[in-house]
Write a protein that holds these residues in place. Structure first.
Motif, PDB file in Angstrom:
ATOM      1  N   ALA A 180       2.448   2.038  -3.306  1.00 23.56           N
ATOM      2  CA  ALA A 180       1.616   2.662  -4.352  1.00 23.56           C
ATOM      3  C   ALA A 180       1.507   4.161  -4.112  1.00 23.56           C
ATOM      4  N   HIS A 201      -5.003  45.748 -44.139  1.00 24.35           N
ATOM      5  CA  HIS A 201      -5.310  44.367 -43.758  1.00 24.35           C
ATOM      6  C   HIS A 201      -6.790  44.300 -43.393  1.00 24.35           C
ATOM      7  N   MET A 211       0.824  -1.225   0.000  1.00 23.51           N
ATOM      8  CA  MET A 211       0.000   0.000   0.000  1.00 23.51           C
ATOM      9  C   MET A 211       0.850   1.264   0.000  1.00 23.51           C
ATOM     10  N   ILE A 237      -7.111   1.866  -3.915  1.00 24.66           N
ATOM     11  CA  ILE A 237      -6.018   2.455  -4.696  1.00 24.66           C
ATOM     12  C   ILE A 237      -6.175   2.149  -6.181  1.00 24.66           C
ATOM     13  N   THR A 250      -9.014  42.253 -28.825  1.00 20.75           N
ATOM     14  CA  THR A 250      -9.143  42.930 -30.108  1.00 20.75           C
ATOM     15  C   THR A 250      -8.897  41.968 -31.266  1.00 20.75           C
ATOM     16  N   GLN A 251      -7.854  41.146 -31.126  1.00 20.43           N
ATOM     17  CA  GLN A 251      -7.491  40.287 -32.237  1.00 20.43           C
ATOM     18  C   GLN A 251      -8.585  39.269 -32.553  1.00 20.43           C
ATOM     19  N   ASP A 254      -8.353  42.477 -41.339  1.00 18.35           N
ATOM     20  CA  ASP A 254      -8.625  42.383 -39.900  1.00 18.35           C
ATOM     21  C   ASP A 254      -8.669  43.769 -39.241  1.00 18.35           C
ATOM     22  N   LEU A 255      -7.996  44.728 -39.841  1.00  9.99           N
ATOM     23  CA  LEU A 255      -7.957  46.067 -39.242  1.00  9.99           C
ATOM     24  C   LEU A 255      -9.200  46.879 -39.569  1.00  9.99           C
ATOM     25  N   LEU A 311       2.619   7.319  -6.534  1.00  3.68           N
ATOM     26  CA  LEU A 311       1.759   8.440  -6.924  1.00  3.68           C
ATOM     27  C   LEU A 311       2.454   9.767  -6.667  1.00  3.68           C
ATOM     28  N   LEU A 366     -13.052  51.497 -28.332  1.00  2.00           N
ATOM     29  CA  LEU A 366     -12.766  50.091 -28.610  1.00  2.00           C
ATOM     30  C   LEU A 366     -12.804  49.295 -27.302  1.00  2.00           C
ATOM     31  N   MET A 395      -9.672  56.968 -29.931  1.00  2.00           N
ATOM     32  CA  MET A 395      -9.994  55.607 -30.313  1.00  2.00           C
ATOM     33  C   MET A 395      -9.979  54.615 -29.164  1.00  2.00           C
ATOM     34  N   ALA A 396      -8.953  54.681 -28.334  1.00  2.00           N
ATOM     35  CA  ALA A 396      -8.763  53.616 -27.359  1.00  2.00           C
ATOM     36  C   ALA A 396     -10.010  53.406 -26.510  1.00  2.00           C
ATOM     37  N   ASP A 434      -1.523  45.770 -29.189  1.00  2.00           N
ATOM     38  CA  ASP A 434      -2.977  45.773 -29.340  1.00  2.00           C
ATOM     39  C   ASP A 434      -3.448  47.196 -29.683  1.00  2.00           C
ATOM     40  N   PRO A 435      -4.235  47.346 -30.770  1.00  2.00           N
ATOM     41  CA  PRO A 435      -4.721  48.689 -31.121  1.00  2.00           C
ATOM     42  C   PRO A 435      -5.480  49.365 -29.975  1.00  2.00           C
ATOM     43  N   LEU A 436      -5.898  48.553 -29.033  1.00  2.00           N
ATOM     44  CA  LEU A 436      -6.565  49.055 -27.842  1.00  2.00           C
ATOM     45  C   LEU A 436      -5.735  50.103 -27.104  1.00  2.00           C
ATOM     46  N   ASN A 437      -4.412  50.035 -27.255  1.00  2.00           N
ATOM     47  CA  ASN A 437      -3.544  50.962 -26.534  1.00  2.00           C
ATOM     48  C   ASN A 437      -3.560  52.364 -27.110  1.00  2.00           C
ATOM     49  N   GLY A 438      -4.324  52.577 -28.167  1.00  2.00           N
ATOM     50  CA  GLY A 438      -4.433  53.925 -28.706  1.00  2.00           C
ATOM     51  C   GLY A 438      -3.195  54.377 -29.454  1.00  2.00           C
ATOM     52  N   SER A 445       0.550  43.502 -40.738  1.00  2.00           N
ATOM     53  CA  SER A 445       0.170  42.121 -40.449  1.00  2.00           C
ATOM     54  C   SER A 445      -1.129  42.003 -39.657  1.00  2.00           C
ATOM     55  N   GLY A 446      -2.019  42.954 -39.820  1.00  2.00           N
ATOM     56  CA  GLY A 446      -3.306  42.805 -39.157  1.00  2.00           C
ATOM     57  C   GLY A 446      -3.249  43.188 -37.694  1.00  2.00           C
ATOM     58  N   VAL A 447      -4.191  42.635 -36.935  1.00  2.00           N
ATOM     59  CA  VAL A 447      -4.355  43.053 -35.546  1.00  2.00           C
ATOM     60  C   VAL A 447      -3.441  42.243 -34.642  1.00  2.00           C
ATOM     61  N   GLN A 448      -2.621  42.925 -33.839  1.00  2.00           N
ATOM     62  CA  GLN A 448      -1.678  42.267 -32.940  1.00  2.00           C
ATOM     63  C   GLN A 448      -2.213  42.281 -31.511  1.00  2.00           C
ATOM     64  N   THR A 449      -1.478  41.590 -30.617  1.00  2.00           N
ATOM     65  CA  THR A 449      -1.907  41.530 -29.213  1.00  2.00           C
ATOM     66  C   THR A 449      -0.852  42.187 -28.330  1.00  2.00           C
TER      67      THR A 449
END
Lengths: 234, 356
Positions: A4, B128, A1, B7, B175-176, B130-131, A8, B147, B143-144, A125-129, A117-121
């Motif tokens: 075992a 693009h 026992m 067990i 956002t992405q 996506d934008l 584990l 969004l 903008m910020a 992130d475009p959120l950051n203004g 290249s499109g939207v990044q993180t």
């Protein structure tokens, strides 16, 4: 026992161990935001090299691919937004080799690939203004505030510097020498907001209170602020 | 002995749990959708490897496209300005009526075959797909904040959290993901079933005026409006005088190059009889006005297209035949496809309500 049970526990510890990161040496880059030789404070009046009075309310810039001259690898996700409004944004931790580096390098702004290249993180992130939506592209750096010399509404000056196409490129390669006598795990880098106004291109608020798009003015201002950094000893 | 059973049971449970964690949960994963390239068309320029189409992603994108909460005051969705009946242009409006934003200085174009388009907007300012959603949502100065606000609204809605989880694997809304989902939906807006397409596939025939119109089109229009998209995606100045109020310099706004002054993206002519009014600012109420411009009022300036140096003569007869041909570019399979309509409602086969 008990055998075992032991088994584990052994399996559990092995699984946990596999997830432990390996400790590495690192250096912290600490940006200090300055206006001339004073720490930058909102609501304080400073004088630009052109003699204009400014109150700086917003100051931000992108630091991309920060690395030391002897780094073997670039940072995997190396995009940072240094922001006057967020003190934690001023510290970047970088892995360091055994040998002491003699230069700290980064791209001030965002490389052209990321601009198409499109939207990044994350920091990108475009959120950051820091992104223009009507003319796709990053704002590499921002400086805003109030000046009695400004003819714009609310006596504001607004400099949003961007542009990545060849003739309009505002991203700047920065290399800063690290003094040989540098000690400790922190590298202090001063960024002087007043260097946006000159020398080099004399930026007078009366003539140019606003820069909101890629073009010649943005390129001139970026040519000024590429000299705003200085490695200092605490 | 008793312990041994406990067990063994425990180990069995642990094993089946790890098995479950490691298993390939195909039934929980978004279902891939293949993007079909119509016969004879080039490969799309959109990079699907960065945003693979899935049923769940497209569903989410459609919800977002028709959700008025994307606008500041909750009154407008993408679908308010981009109406299916009108091939996703704004039906019968020269300038889209929105909140007081910069977009309303231009006529809303049709949304179709976007997977083949590299740059967007009349001046190509957006590089693009996506934008693209960021522009209408954040057209106002700061903008910020807005969004942020939109994403906040979505995050507090449990239905959206479910939809995002279904499409992307977890409830994280950023956002992405938001923009990729909208792209997934609008990428499915492929118009390739007009009478013209059927004729080209040998499934239908032109009546005489259509045939004559097609021949005239091949002579006079095709250099800028080539098939299959009926645009070469270039920027050109067709000699429309500068509107003194709008002061819209077109492509030059983006490149800063005076050689691009007054140039605008050649629009696709697919579904063109549904997308009136015409021109980047919607100044031509009908194709007749536009033909009159081509034959009578091309303004010759330094950037006017070299193909139009001698004007573009068109007889009344030719205009009649050309019009018949342009009607063959209307794709009612597209404008009535229920997959493109708001979920829960039928396809918008009739003209939309006035949205003044």
């Amino acid at each position: 026992m008990p055998k075992a049970l032991l088994l584990l526990i052994l399996i559990a510890t092995l699984t946990l161990q596999a997830q432990q990161p390996v400790a590495k040496r690192s250096m912290v880059i600490a940006f200090q935001l300055y206006a001339g030789d004073q720490p930058l404070q909102p609501g304080t009046c400073y004088t630009t090299p052109q003699g204009d009075s400014v109150y700086i309310e917003r100051f931000r810039f992108y630091v991309s691919s920060p690395r030391f001259n002897n780094s073997t690898t670039r940072q995997a996700n190396g995009y940072y937004l240094v922001d006057m409004a967020d003190s934690s944004s001023r510290y970047i931790t970088l892995p360091i080799n055994t040998a002491a580096p003699s230069q700290f390098r980064f791209l001030l702004g965002v490389d052209s690939l990321r601009n198409v290249s499109g939207v990044q993180t994350g920091a990108l992130d475009p959120l950051n203004g820091m992104f223009w939506t009507w003319n796709s592209g990053y704002i590499m750096a921002k400086l805003e505030g109030i000046s009695p010399q400004s003819p714009a509404a609310g006596q504001r000056f607004t400099y949003h510097i961007g542009g990545f196409r060849s003739t309009q490129n505002t991203a700047q390669q920065i290399s800063l020498n690290i003094p040989a006598n540098h000690r400790g795990d922190t590298l202090w880098v001063r960024a002087d907001a007043l260097r946006w106004f000159g020398p080099g291109f004399p930026l007078r608020i009366q003539e140019n209170p606003v820069c909101h798009s890629p073009g010649a003015l943005a390129v001139h201002i970026a040519g000024n602020y590429r000299h705003m950094f200085l490695v200092v000893q605490p | 002995m008793k312990h041994r059973i406990t067990i063994s049971v425990l180990i069995l449970i642990i094993l089946s749990c790890t098995g479950w964690i490691w298993a390939d949960h195909a039934y929980l994963k978004p279902k891939p959708v293949t993007f079909t390239v119509p016969q004879g068309w080039p490969q799309p320029v959109y990079d699907f490897s960065q945003n693979p189409l899935t049923q769940e992603g497209i569903t989410l994108g459609r919800e977002l496209f028709y959700d008025p909460r994307l606008s500041k005051d909750g009154s407008l969705s993408c679908g308010s300005c981009h109406q299916q009946f009108s091939a996703f242009a704004t039906y019968d409006h020269n300038l889209s009526h929105g909140f007081n934003n910069s977009l309303t200085t231009r006529n809303a174009p049709a949304l179709q075959n976007l997977a083949w388009q590299k740059e967007f907007m009349w001046d190509g300012g957006i590089n693009h797909l996506d934008l693209q959603p960021l522009a209408p949502i954040t057209a106002e100065h700061e903008m910020a904040e807005s969004l942020q606000h939109v994403l906040q609204k979505l995050k507090t809605d449990s239905r959206y959290r479910r939809l995002f989880k279904a499409a992307f694997g977890d409830e994280n809304i950023n956002t992405q993901r938001f923009t990729k989902a909208i792209s997934q939906f609008v990428l499915t807006l492929v118009s390739s079933n007009s009478k013209y397409d059927r004729v080209m596939r040998g499934q239908d025939t032109f009546i005489l005026p259509e045939k004559l119109g097609y021949q005239i089109f091949q002579q006079k229009c095709v250099s800028c409006h080539p098939a299959p998209f009926f645009t070469d995606f270039s920027y050109r100045n067709i000699g429309m005088p500068l509107d003194p109020v709008l002061q819209d310099l077109g492509r030059m706004k983006i490149t800063g190059n005076p050689a691009d002054s007054l140039k605008f993206k050649v629009p696709s002519l697919r579904n063109v009889m549904r997308t009136f009014p015409y021109g980047h600012d919607g100044r031509f109420f009908s194709t007749i006005n536009l033909f009159d411009h081509y034959r009578k009022s091309i303004q010759q300036g330094p950037t006017t297209d070299s193909l139009l140096r001698k004007g573009l003569p068109l007889s009344n007869f030719e205009i009649g035949q050309l019009t018949a041909f342009l009607y063959t570019l209307t794709d009612t399979v597209f404008t009535k496809d229920p997959r493109f309509a708001p979920s829960g409602s039928g396809p918008s086969a009739s003209p939309p309500k006035d949205v003044h």
